[in-house]
Design an enzyme around this catalytic site. Structure first.
Site, PDB file in Angstrom:
ATOM      1  N   SER A 121      -7.949  -5.228   6.994  1.00  0.00           N
ATOM      2  CA  SER A 121      -6.958  -5.927   7.812  1.00  0.00           C
ATOM      3  C   SER A 121      -7.654  -6.505   9.034  1.00  0.00           C
ATOM      4  O   SER A 121      -8.740  -6.066   9.420  1.00  0.00           O
ATOM      5  CB  SER A 121      -5.885  -4.920   8.252  1.00  0.00           C
ATOM      6  OG  SER A 121      -5.117  -5.418   9.319  1.00  0.00           O
ATOM      7  N   TYR A 179      -2.415   2.929  11.058  1.00  0.00           N
ATOM      8  CA  TYR A 179      -2.805   1.873  10.119  1.00  0.00           C
ATOM      9  C   TYR A 179      -4.178   1.315  10.493  1.00  0.00           C
ATOM     10  O   TYR A 179      -5.069   1.185   9.642  1.00  0.00           O
ATOM     11  CB  TYR A 179      -1.734   0.780  10.183  1.00  0.00           C
ATOM     12  CG  TYR A 179      -1.931  -0.397   9.270  1.00  0.00           C
ATOM     13  CD1 TYR A 179      -1.535  -0.349   7.942  1.00  0.00           C
ATOM     14  CD2 TYR A 179      -2.473  -1.588   9.755  1.00  0.00           C
ATOM     15  CE1 TYR A 179      -1.680  -1.456   7.115  1.00  0.00           C
ATOM     16  CE2 TYR A 179      -2.614  -2.698   8.937  1.00  0.00           C
ATOM     17  CZ  TYR A 179      -2.215  -2.624   7.615  1.00  0.00           C
ATOM     18  OH  TYR A 179      -2.366  -3.725   6.792  1.00  0.00           O
TER      19      TYR A 179
HETATM   20  P1  NAD Z   1       3.514  -5.152   0.227  1.00  0.00           P
HETATM   21  O1  NAD Z   1       4.198  -4.030   0.904  1.00  0.00           O
HETATM   22  O2  NAD Z   1       4.331  -6.285  -0.266  1.00  0.00           O
HETATM   23  O3  NAD Z   1       2.652  -4.636  -1.014  1.00  0.00           O
HETATM   24  C1  NAD Z   1       2.036  -3.386  -1.048  1.00  0.00           C
HETATM   25  C2  NAD Z   1       2.000  -2.914  -2.487  1.00  0.00           C
HETATM   26  O4  NAD Z   1       1.312  -1.650  -2.505  1.00  0.00           O
HETATM   27  C3  NAD Z   1       3.412  -2.677  -3.062  1.00  0.00           C
HETATM   28  O5  NAD Z   1       3.508  -3.221  -4.347  1.00  0.00           O
HETATM   29  C4  NAD Z   1       3.515  -1.155  -3.077  1.00  0.00           C
HETATM   30  O6  NAD Z   1       4.382  -0.644  -4.087  1.00  0.00           O
HETATM   31  C5  NAD Z   1       2.076  -0.757  -3.331  1.00  0.00           C
HETATM   32  N1  NAD Z   1       1.797   0.624  -2.958  1.00  0.00           N
HETATM   33  C6  NAD Z   1       2.180   1.280  -1.843  1.00  0.00           C
HETATM   34  N2  NAD Z   1       1.791   2.573  -1.898  1.00  0.00           N
HETATM   35  C7  NAD Z   1       1.139   2.723  -3.090  1.00  0.00           C
HETATM   36  C8  NAD Z   1       0.499   3.813  -3.720  1.00  0.00           C
HETATM   37  N3  NAD Z   1       0.457   5.029  -3.156  1.00  0.00           N
HETATM   38  N4  NAD Z   1      -0.088   3.607  -4.917  1.00  0.00           N
HETATM   39  C9  NAD Z   1      -0.040   2.383  -5.514  1.00  0.00           C
HETATM   40  N5  NAD Z   1       0.563   1.327  -4.968  1.00  0.00           N
HETATM   41  C10 NAD Z   1       1.146   1.493  -3.766  1.00  0.00           C
HETATM   42  O7  NAD Z   1       2.441  -5.663   1.294  1.00  0.00           O
HETATM   43  P2  NAD Z   1       1.169  -6.645   1.163  1.00  0.00           P
HETATM   44  O8  NAD Z   1       1.127  -7.459   2.392  1.00  0.00           O
HETATM   45  O9  NAD Z   1       1.129  -7.314  -0.138  1.00  0.00           O
HETATM   46  O10 NAD Z   1      -0.008  -5.579   1.279  1.00  0.00           O
HETATM   47  C11 NAD Z   1      -1.185  -5.642   0.478  1.00  0.00           C
HETATM   48  C12 NAD Z   1      -2.365  -5.148   1.280  1.00  0.00           C
HETATM   49  O11 NAD Z   1      -2.644  -6.061   2.337  1.00  0.00           O
HETATM   50  C13 NAD Z   1      -2.173  -3.791   1.956  1.00  0.00           C
HETATM   51  O12 NAD Z   1      -3.350  -3.030   1.853  1.00  0.00           O
HETATM   52  C14 NAD Z   1      -1.909  -4.151   3.393  1.00  0.00           C
HETATM   53  O13 NAD Z   1      -2.261  -3.102   4.262  1.00  0.00           O
HETATM   54  C15 NAD Z   1      -2.816  -5.349   3.547  1.00  0.00           C
HETATM   55  N6  NAD Z   1      -2.475  -6.229   4.662  1.00  0.00           N
HETATM   56  C16 NAD Z   1      -1.277  -6.844   4.741  1.00  0.00           C
HETATM   57  C17 NAD Z   1      -0.996  -7.685   5.818  1.00  0.00           C
HETATM   58  C18 NAD Z   1       0.316  -8.405   5.962  1.00  0.00           C
HETATM   59  O14 NAD Z   1       0.580  -8.958   7.047  1.00  0.00           O
HETATM   60  N7  NAD Z   1       1.159  -8.462   4.958  1.00  0.00           N
HETATM   61  C19 NAD Z   1      -1.974  -7.873   6.805  1.00  0.00           C
HETATM   62  C20 NAD Z   1      -3.200  -7.219   6.677  1.00  0.00           C
HETATM   63  C21 NAD Z   1      -3.451  -6.408   5.602  1.00  0.00           C
END
Ligand code: NAD
Length: 256
Positions: free
Chosen positions: A135, A148
């Protein structure tokens, strides 16, 4: 010719958000994709739609990884790539954060990334790739997301160490560092059937217009294209690096 023709790639947390877009794009580029998640209905539906394999996987469990890897080997006989994408976010000031909440985030974001590499690397083909989802907060602080941010800093550390340890097998390990991306994590209205996510998207754009030089929130499809670059031969001489995708947010602040 697709950029990932014939490669078998596991994407965790692929039922929705960035992982879903990575699964869709990788499939379109010729990969045999494994959609891994705890959201079975959504993950299975996506896998069916794009012609992928769905495996139930809680990334924080060693048993879960063991059976997921076995299922992939049974289905495809090999593994060429892993995208550790699953993650969760909790908002709290550090001093108000219950230990249970801290450990829950560590278990998914940090332990999940560690276990993923530990379980997959022995089966990963030489020359394979790992992309860990860190991130923007892996590289800087942000109030109210201390747990986080700690786990995402750790993901970067794991990425660098794995890159060093696996280079002899030509396995490349890199990290993605997204800023604000319009998924359920940043825009929870996407999970509320009564809400209009496009309306909240517009409100988020308004917020990020002030914070982010490019003046908008990012889209999961844009992150997927970075994951594709790091999973394909286009990045053949790149390993151990964080890749920031944040519309310029981390570049600094503007006083004019
Ligand atoms: P999201 O919440 O839409 O997707 C996260 C996915 O991870 C979901 O499908 C959820 O069911 C799955 N998940 C959660 N816990 C789990 C587990 N224990 N085992 C397997 N799957 C699990 O959010 P996103 O934005 O698509 O997040 C994807 C990645 O990007 C994450 O690692 C998040 O930290 C990172 N991220 C997101 C952002 C943002 O602004 N959206 C920014 C920086 C980093």
């Amino acid at each position: 010719m697709g950029k990932l023709d014939g490669r078998v790639v596991i994407v965790t947390g692929a039922a929705r958000g960035q992982g879903e877009q990575e699964a869709r794009l990788f499939r379109a580029e010729g990969a045999r994709v494994v959609v891994a998640d705890v959201l079975d209905d959504r993950g299975e539906a996506l896998a069916k739609e794009i012609g992928a394999l769905y495996v139930h996987l809680d990334v924080g469990t060693e048993d879960g990884w063991r059976s997921a890897v076995a299922a992939v080997k049974r289905a495809y006989g090999r593994i060429d790539g892993l995208v550790n994408n699953a993650g969760i976010l909790r908002f709290n000031a550090l001093v108000d954060t219950p230990l249970d909440e801290f450990m829950q985030v560590v278990q998914v974001n940090q332990v999940g990334c560690f276990l993923g590499m530990k379980a997959v690397v022995p089966e990963l083909a030489d020359g394979g790739t790992i992309v860990n989802t860190a991130s923007y907060t892996a590289l800087t602080g942000m109030a109210a997301v201390g747990t986080y941010a700690a786990t995402k800093h750790a993901v970067l550390g794991l990425t660098r160490v794995a890159a060093l340890e696996l280079a002899a097998r030509r396995i490349r390990v890199n990290a993605i560092c997204p800023g604000a991306i319009d998924t359920a994590m940043s825009n929870p209205a996407r999970l509320d059937p009564d809400a209009d996510p496009e309306e909240t998207s517009r409100a988020l754009d308004e917020l990020y217009r002030k914070l982010v030089p490019l003046g908008r929130i990012g889209q999961p499809e844009e992150v997927a294209r970075l994951a594709l670059f790091l999973t394909s031969d286009d990045s053949s001489y790149i390993t151990g690096q964080p890749f920031v995708i944040d519309g310029g947010w981390l570049a600094g602040v503007s006083v004019i």
